[in-house]
Design a protein around this motif. Sequence first.
Motif, PDB file in Angstrom:
ATOM      1  N   UNK B  50       0.820  -1.205   0.000  1.00 39.39           N
ATOM      2  CA  UNK B  50       0.000   0.000   0.000  1.00 39.39           C
ATOM      3  C   UNK B  50       0.853   1.252   0.000  1.00 39.39           C
ATOM      4  N   UNK B  51       1.834   1.258   0.869  1.00 41.00           N
ATOM      5  CA  UNK B  51       2.675   2.460   0.923  1.00 41.00           C
ATOM      6  C   UNK B  51       3.380   2.682  -0.403  1.00 41.00           C
ATOM      7  N   UNK B  52       3.819   1.574  -0.999  1.00 41.52           N
ATOM      8  CA  UNK B  52       4.516   1.737  -2.273  1.00 41.52           C
ATOM      9  C   UNK B  52       3.584   2.299  -3.330  1.00 41.52           C
ATOM     10  N   UNK B  53       2.376   1.764  -3.330  1.00 42.12           N
ATOM     11  CA  UNK B  53       1.426   2.252  -4.319  1.00 42.12           C
ATOM     12  C   UNK B  53       1.205   3.736  -4.133  1.00 42.12           C
ATOM     13  N   UNK B  54       1.046   4.133  -2.910  1.00 44.78           N
ATOM     14  CA  UNK B  54       0.798   5.553  -2.680  1.00 44.78           C
ATOM     15  C   UNK B  54       2.000   6.387  -3.056  1.00 44.78           C
ATOM     16  N   UNK B  55       3.172   5.863  -2.792  1.00 44.58           N
ATOM     17  CA  UNK B  55       4.366   6.630  -3.162  1.00 44.58           C
ATOM     18  C   UNK B  55       4.449   6.792  -4.670  1.00 44.58           C
ATOM     19  N   UNK B  56       4.185   5.695  -5.375  1.00 44.74           N
ATOM     20  CA  UNK B  56       4.268   5.800  -6.827  1.00 44.74           C
ATOM     21  C   UNK B  56       3.221   6.749  -7.361  1.00 44.74           C
ATOM     22  N   UNK B  57       2.047   6.666  -6.775  1.00 37.45           N
ATOM     23  CA  UNK B  57       0.991   7.543  -7.250  1.00 37.45           C
ATOM     24  C   UNK B  57       1.350   8.995  -7.014  1.00 37.45           C
ATOM     25  N   UNK B  58       1.915   9.258  -5.857  1.00 35.15           N
ATOM     26  CA  UNK B  58       2.255  10.658  -5.604  1.00 35.15           C
ATOM     27  C   UNK B  58       3.392  11.097  -6.502  1.00 35.15           C
ATOM     28  N   UNK B  59       4.247  10.153  -6.861  1.00 34.96           N
ATOM     29  CA  UNK B  59       5.317  10.539  -7.770  1.00 34.96           C
ATOM     30  C   UNK B  59       4.770  10.861  -9.153  1.00 34.96           C
ATOM     31  N   UNK B  60       3.834  10.042  -9.578  1.00 38.59           N
ATOM     32  CA  UNK B  60       3.165  10.311 -10.844  1.00 38.59           C
ATOM     33  C   UNK B  60       2.563  11.702 -10.835  1.00 38.59           C
ATOM     34  N   UNK B  61       1.917  11.978  -9.744  1.00 35.94           N
ATOM     35  CA  UNK B  61       1.268  13.277  -9.598  1.00 35.94           C
ATOM     36  C   UNK B  61       2.284  14.393  -9.712  1.00 35.94           C
ATOM     37  N   UNK B  62       3.400  14.186  -9.019  1.00 31.80           N
ATOM     38  CA  UNK B  62       4.445  15.202  -9.035  1.00 31.80           C
ATOM     39  C   UNK B  62       4.973  15.413 -10.438  1.00 31.80           C
ATOM     40  N   UNK B  63       5.143  14.292 -11.127  1.00 30.92           N
ATOM     41  CA  UNK B  63       5.687  14.413 -12.475  1.00 30.92           C
ATOM     42  C   UNK B  63       4.759  15.186 -13.367  1.00 30.92           C
ATOM     43  N   UNK B  64       3.477  14.891 -13.209  1.00 30.60           N
ATOM     44  CA  UNK B  64       2.521  15.604 -14.036  1.00 30.60           C
ATOM     45  C   UNK B  64       2.544  17.081 -13.729  1.00 30.60           C
ATOM     46  N   UNK B  65       2.649  17.367 -12.449  1.00 37.95           N
ATOM     47  CA  UNK B  65       2.709  18.770 -12.068  1.00 37.95           C
ATOM     48  C   UNK B  65       3.935  19.430 -12.669  1.00 37.95           C
ATOM     49  N   UNK B  66       5.049  18.711 -12.593  1.00 38.16           N
ATOM     50  CA  UNK B  66       6.288  19.281 -13.124  1.00 38.16           C
ATOM     51  C   UNK B  66       6.174  19.552 -14.606  1.00 38.16           C
ATOM     52  N   UNK B  67       5.557  18.604 -15.267  1.00 36.01           N
ATOM     53  CA  UNK B  67       5.363  18.788 -16.701  1.00 36.01           C
ATOM     54  C   UNK B  67       4.604  20.065 -16.984  1.00 36.01           C
ATOM     55  N   UNK B  68       3.534  20.213 -16.222  1.00 39.98           N
ATOM     56  CA  UNK B  68       2.705  21.390 -16.427  1.00 39.98           C
ATOM     57  C   UNK B  68       3.501  22.652 -16.147  1.00 39.98           C
ATOM     58  N   UNK B  69       4.241  22.610 -15.061  1.00 42.63           N
ATOM     59  CA  UNK B  69       5.018  23.796 -14.693  1.00 42.63           C
ATOM     60  C   UNK B  69       6.023  24.142 -15.768  1.00 42.63           C
ATOM     61  N   UNK B  70       6.609  23.106 -16.312  1.00 42.18           N
ATOM     62  CA  UNK B  70       7.637  23.360 -17.309  1.00 42.18           C
ATOM     63  C   UNK B  70       7.065  24.011 -18.545  1.00 42.18           C
ATOM     64  N   UNK B  71       5.931  23.479 -18.907  1.00 42.96           N
ATOM     65  CA  UNK B  71       5.294  24.066 -20.076  1.00 42.96           C
ATOM     66  C   UNK B  71       5.018  25.527 -19.832  1.00 42.96           C
ATOM     67  N   UNK B  72       4.546  25.799 -18.658  1.00 38.18           N
ATOM     68  CA  UNK B  72       4.273  27.192 -18.295  1.00 38.18           C
ATOM     69  C   UNK B  72       5.544  28.005 -18.345  1.00 38.18           C
ATOM     70  N   UNK B  73       6.594  27.473 -17.787  1.00 42.46           N
ATOM     71  CA  UNK B  73       7.858  28.217 -17.732  1.00 42.46           C
ATOM     72  C   UNK B  73       8.371  28.507 -19.126  1.00 42.46           C
ATOM     73  N   UNK B  74       8.274  27.477 -19.959  1.00 42.94           N
ATOM     74  CA  UNK B  74       8.789  27.667 -21.306  1.00 42.94           C
ATOM     75  C   UNK B  74       8.032  28.755 -22.031  1.00 42.94           C
ATOM     76  N   UNK B  75       6.754  28.701 -21.806  1.00 48.21           N
ATOM     77  CA  UNK B  75       5.932  29.699 -22.472  1.00 48.21           C
ATOM     78  C   UNK B  75       6.320  31.091 -22.045  1.00 48.21           C
ATOM     79  N   UNK B  76       6.527  31.249 -20.779  1.00 52.15           N
ATOM     80  CA  UNK B  76       6.831  32.596 -20.325  1.00 52.15           C
ATOM     81  C   UNK B  76       8.271  32.968 -20.594  1.00 52.15           C
ATOM     82  N   UNK B  77       8.986  32.055 -21.204  1.00 49.87           N
ATOM     83  CA  UNK B  77      10.390  32.276 -21.584  1.00 49.87           C
ATOM     84  C   UNK B  77      11.148  33.002 -20.485  1.00 49.87           C
ATOM     85  N   UNK B  78      10.911  32.487 -19.358  1.00 51.43           N
ATOM     86  CA  UNK B  78      11.505  33.105 -18.209  1.00 51.43           C
ATOM     87  C   UNK B  78      12.849  32.477 -17.883  1.00 51.43           C
ATOM     88  N   UNK B  79      12.928  31.251 -18.276  1.00 47.42           N
ATOM     89  CA  UNK B  79      14.104  30.503 -17.840  1.00 47.42           C
ATOM     90  C   UNK B  79      15.298  30.861 -18.679  1.00 47.42           C
TER      91      UNK B  79
END
Lengths: 125, 638
Positions: B50-79
């Motif tokens: 159970x703990x592993x499943x939850x960890x993986x799920x939260x990692x998935x979530x994090x990755x998705x968030x990161x993806x979204x953030x990156x897209x945003x960052x790229x768009x704003x050409x801030x980096x």
Amino acid sequence: MSFIPGQPVTAVVQRIEILKLREGDNLILGFSIGGGIDQDPAQNPFSEDKTDKGIYVTRVSKGGPADVAGLMMGDKIMQVNGWDMTMVTHDQARKRLTKKSEDVVRLLVTRKSLQDAVRQSMMPR
Amino acid sequence: MNNAKNQRDSDIQKKIDYEIRMREGACKLLAACSQRDQALEASKSLLTCNSRIMAYMSELQRMKEAQVMQRVARRSSDAGPMDDRSPCKGKVAISDLRIPLMWKDTEYFKNKGELHRCAVFCLLQLGGEIFDTDMVMVDRTLTDICFDNTIVFNEASPGFELRLELYSCCSEDDYSAGSTPRKLASKLSSSLGRSSGKKLRAALEPGACSPVSNGGAAPLLLPVPPVPGPKYHLLAHTTLTLSHVQDSFRTHDLTITGNEECSYWLPLYGSACCRLAAQPHCMTQQMMSGCLRVKLGGDPQGWTNVYAILKGTNLFCYRRQEDIEANVEPLLTIGINKETRIRAAERDPHSKAQSICISNQYGGEEVTHTLATDCREDTQRWMEAFWQQFFDMSQWKQCCDELMKIDQPSPRKPALITAKQGSLYHEMVIDTSDDIGTVTDILARRIEELELRAQLDAPPHWMSLFEAEAPGSPQNHRNHHHRTARHSPHTPSPRLHSRQPRSPSGLLSSDASLTSDSDSPCSTSPRSHHAWPRDLPPTSGRFRPRTLSLDAKLSTLKAQRGYGGFQCSCQSPSAGSVAPRPSQTALSCSSSTSSNSSSEGSNSPETDLAFSRPSGARRSLRNLRAKLDPRNWLQSQV
């Protein structure tokens, strides 16, 4: 067969008298013991209570003096010639059994079958 | 880049699926098993899954968030080009975990009543990896909870957080069927910490997470179909970070959840001791390698070509690349540590190469080595490598001072627990401190039984050979004398005598040999020149490795049995393991002889063929060794 520290120990015992056999320089009894307060009680295959640090008979040589006297494997030795064996180290136990000056040892042993038999007979019909 | 992301996604997905399958298996096992130990183990695996499943799920979530953030960052050409240096990863290992308990003295000494036992284990989480330790049963006779496992996390960054959770479950619980999943859900999510728990709950909203194969119920939610069985509860936790890493044992504080009222309560002292070691990759791996030219002292113009390797806190310069494998000493070792100063300098205005100067302080002196490369790119690469090394060292701090040793965890040995419960020893009827004698005893008894059985059939015709040759008792007496003459201590002659009436005359000598604890070849001397070539000289006093003596003994026995026409096949044992057909007892004797290594103390290799009462010195040595080894349950023959 477990005990409460500070309380007297009660058990149903059988008297066994073993005549030592002289073999050259040695007097043998023909059985092996295990246990002792310095030993790990969890490894005792014969004890019911795995915290029991008493001395148990682990092996009886066929036809030896102990066998002839009626000692059985798994017996717990309570006394040897009047000396207590419930609170001794392994080596002390061995020494008490192998005194060269004694030709005969009188043991008090207890075993589960004895306890059961007595309990059975005491149970109300 | 997308491919990498997708790859990682699918990796995690696969891991989640795997864990779900494991979880289903654990649930089924839990429902099916009847023994408490199995149930506890299954429940532990369930919790881990159970703990592993939850960890993986939260990692998935994090990755998705990161993806979204990156897209945003790229768009704003801030980096802009950030100095995006990331430190190297490393291995983190935690071992020898010990949690002291603090029983009230009344509890500790009372002997009445049932032992209140709890099953405990630790869950260790770092990054996305979750490991559990073995389960330990704790009762009031234990002063510390010790976990022997070494757990190694492979990809840890210097900012890691190793979360250690101690779960316990009362061992006398009635398995309460049907405690609702919700309760467990809230327990598990709160055990992960409030923020991650919230994140998870959010993640578990329908639609937020990738579809997971589940039997229908709300998206993957909490694991439990109401399975009857023991349930673990969080008893204590703590978080360890880089600052706790040290090459020796340290004590850390535990945060205890739960109180005395809980059934799973254990009186923890409040701390946990462990050894937390870290090996950053910059210390163990070659970070950079290549050809360089180095100016050795003495010759101001001389440049020597070397093959250099940057590893750990040193730059090793070998004469040739092949020297590394050949383990030849490097020509030159330049220390690269926190105090080293490195700068690039122009060597020649017209040569394209730059030279690198490395300065170290040795004692009060400053020593400078100058290196040169062939082209500017190389110089750049080396400088980059050095900078990265410095950065890593600054991030991993104390781990880079010296390489900490990490023992790889050995493959899991079969649980010692079963042995302690006596199952192995129940079978072992033999006294291990008296090995040869007892083994032969057992075999002898077996053989005798077979003999007797065989005697019901007609004795083989060649028996007359022996009857003619060996007239009954006198032969035996001769044997007996042989024996006593040769070997000082006793041989159990009562056995001999008592056996006589039972066995038929033709097989007297086999008895003679079998009942003795002494040299079998010797004792069967009258027969042995018929039966068996004397392969072992009678050396009662000489040291012989134990297995060999057992070999000899058993091969003689085999020979005799061969003559006796018995079919039981006792082949010469290899490495002390015996496989005579007869019975459990004989089998158990093999387990005892082969368990020589584990229960060593009481059966030292100095056992000889002869005597059950070995000579004084040897016996005392053996006894001493036996006594000093606390793992053995000594047995003495009296």
